[in-house]
Design a protein around this motif. Structure first.
Motif, short mmCIF file in Angstrom:
data_model
loop_
_atom_site.label_atom_id
_atom_site.label_comp_id
_atom_site.label_asym_id
_atom_site.label_seq_id
_atom_site.Cartn_x
_atom_site.Cartn_y
_atom_site.Cartn_z
N ILE A 226 -40.98 41.73 53.19
CA ILE A 226 -41.52 40.51 52.59
C ILE A 226 -41.88 39.52 53.69
O ILE A 226 -41.11 39.28 54.62
CB ILE A 226 -40.48 39.89 51.63
CG1 ILE A 226 -40.22 40.86 50.49
CG2 ILE A 226 -40.97 38.55 51.11
CD1 ILE A 226 -39.09 40.44 49.58
N GLY A 227 -43.08 38.99 53.60
CA GLY A 227 -43.54 38.02 54.59
C GLY A 227 -44.35 38.63 55.72
O GLY A 227 -44.97 37.92 56.51
N LEU A 228 -44.38 39.93 55.83
CA LEU A 228 -45.12 40.58 56.91
C LEU A 228 -46.62 40.38 56.75
O LEU A 228 -47.32 40.15 57.74
CB LEU A 228 -44.78 42.07 56.97
CG LEU A 228 -45.44 42.87 58.08
CD1 LEU A 228 -44.98 42.32 59.43
CD2 LEU A 228 -45.11 44.33 57.97
N GLU A 229 -47.11 40.42 55.52
CA GLU A 229 -48.54 40.24 55.29
C GLU A 229 -49.00 38.86 55.75
O GLU A 229 -50.04 38.72 56.38
CB GLU A 229 -48.86 40.45 53.82
CG GLU A 229 -48.65 41.88 53.35
CD GLU A 229 -48.81 42.01 51.85
OE1 GLU A 229 -49.02 41.00 51.17
OE2 GLU A 229 -48.72 43.16 51.37
N ASP A 230 -48.21 37.83 55.42
CA ASP A 230 -48.56 36.47 55.84
C ASP A 230 -48.55 36.35 57.36
O ASP A 230 -49.43 35.71 57.95
CB ASP A 230 -47.58 35.45 55.23
CG ASP A 230 -47.68 35.41 53.72
OD1 ASP A 230 -48.77 35.70 53.19
OD2 ASP A 230 -46.66 35.09 53.08
N PHE A 231 -47.59 36.97 58.00
CA PHE A 231 -47.50 36.93 59.47
C PHE A 231 -48.73 37.59 60.09
O PHE A 231 -49.31 37.07 61.04
CB PHE A 231 -46.23 37.64 59.93
CG PHE A 231 -46.12 37.78 61.41
CD1 PHE A 231 -45.75 36.72 62.20
CD2 PHE A 231 -46.39 39.00 62.02
CE1 PHE A 231 -45.64 36.85 63.58
CE2 PHE A 231 -46.29 39.14 63.39
CZ PHE A 231 -45.93 38.06 64.17
N LEU A 232 -49.14 38.71 59.53
CA LEU A 232 -50.32 39.41 60.07
C LEU A 232 -51.59 38.59 59.86
O LEU A 232 -52.45 38.53 60.75
CB LEU A 232 -50.46 40.79 59.42
CG LEU A 232 -49.35 41.79 59.73
CD1 LEU A 232 -49.54 43.06 58.92
CD2 LEU A 232 -49.32 42.12 61.22
N LYS A 233 -51.71 37.92 58.71
CA LYS A 233 -52.89 37.08 58.45
C LYS A 233 -52.93 35.90 59.39
O LYS A 233 -53.99 35.51 59.89
CB LYS A 233 -52.88 36.61 57.00
CG LYS A 233 -53.27 37.68 56.01
CD LYS A 233 -53.24 37.14 54.61
CE LYS A 233 -53.53 38.26 53.61
NZ LYS A 233 -53.43 37.77 52.23
N GLU A 234 -51.76 35.30 59.65
CA GLU A 234 -51.70 34.14 60.54
C GLU A 234 -52.13 34.50 61.95
O GLU A 234 -52.74 33.70 62.66
CB GLU A 234 -50.28 33.56 60.59
CG GLU A 234 -49.88 32.84 59.33
CD GLU A 234 -48.42 32.41 59.37
OE1 GLU A 234 -47.77 32.59 60.41
OE2 GLU A 234 -47.95 31.91 58.34
#
Length: 115
Positions: A103-111
């Motif tokens: 959880i949260g990995l997708e946001d980190f990759l987008k950032e």
């Protein structure tokens, strides 16, 4: 898949077996996939299988006939059945669990402009 065949439990495995060999089964675990299971799971299966043979032998003996109708024997059967169910669920979960990113990995990759 051809008719009269049942697939291996592992969705990535393409092996099948004849349905006549395993009546009432919807899947099998081929030898290759069985070896992929953790050692602890395979050991537990062997342990439960040994206990199953022992309990079956005891149930066939005449001197244990009255014991089979007791609540203790019913309790043993219930615990034993539950142990098999848990083991089967563990094996199914091992092969069919979907790999989801944390959880949260997708946001980190987008950032960071990667995803």
């Amino acid at each position: 898949m051809t008719t009269g065949r049942i697939p291996c439990l592992n969705p990535n495995c393409r092996r099948t077996a004849a349905a006549e060999r395993y009546p009432g089964s919807s899947h099998i675990i081929c030898g290759k996939c069985w070896k992929q299971l953790p050692t602890r799971t395979r050991t537990r299966h062997k342990q439960l299988n040994t206990r199953s043979r022992t309990l079956f032998r005891l149930s066939r003996k005449a001197r244990y006939g009255d014991a089979l109708r007791t609540t203790q024997w019913q309790r043993i059967e219930r615990h034993f059945d539950n142990a098999w169910i848990r083991l089967n669920q563990t094996i199914i979960r091992y092969f069919t669990a979907t790999e989801q990113p944390p959880i949260g990995l997708e946001d980190f990759l987008k950032e960071n402009g990667i995803g």
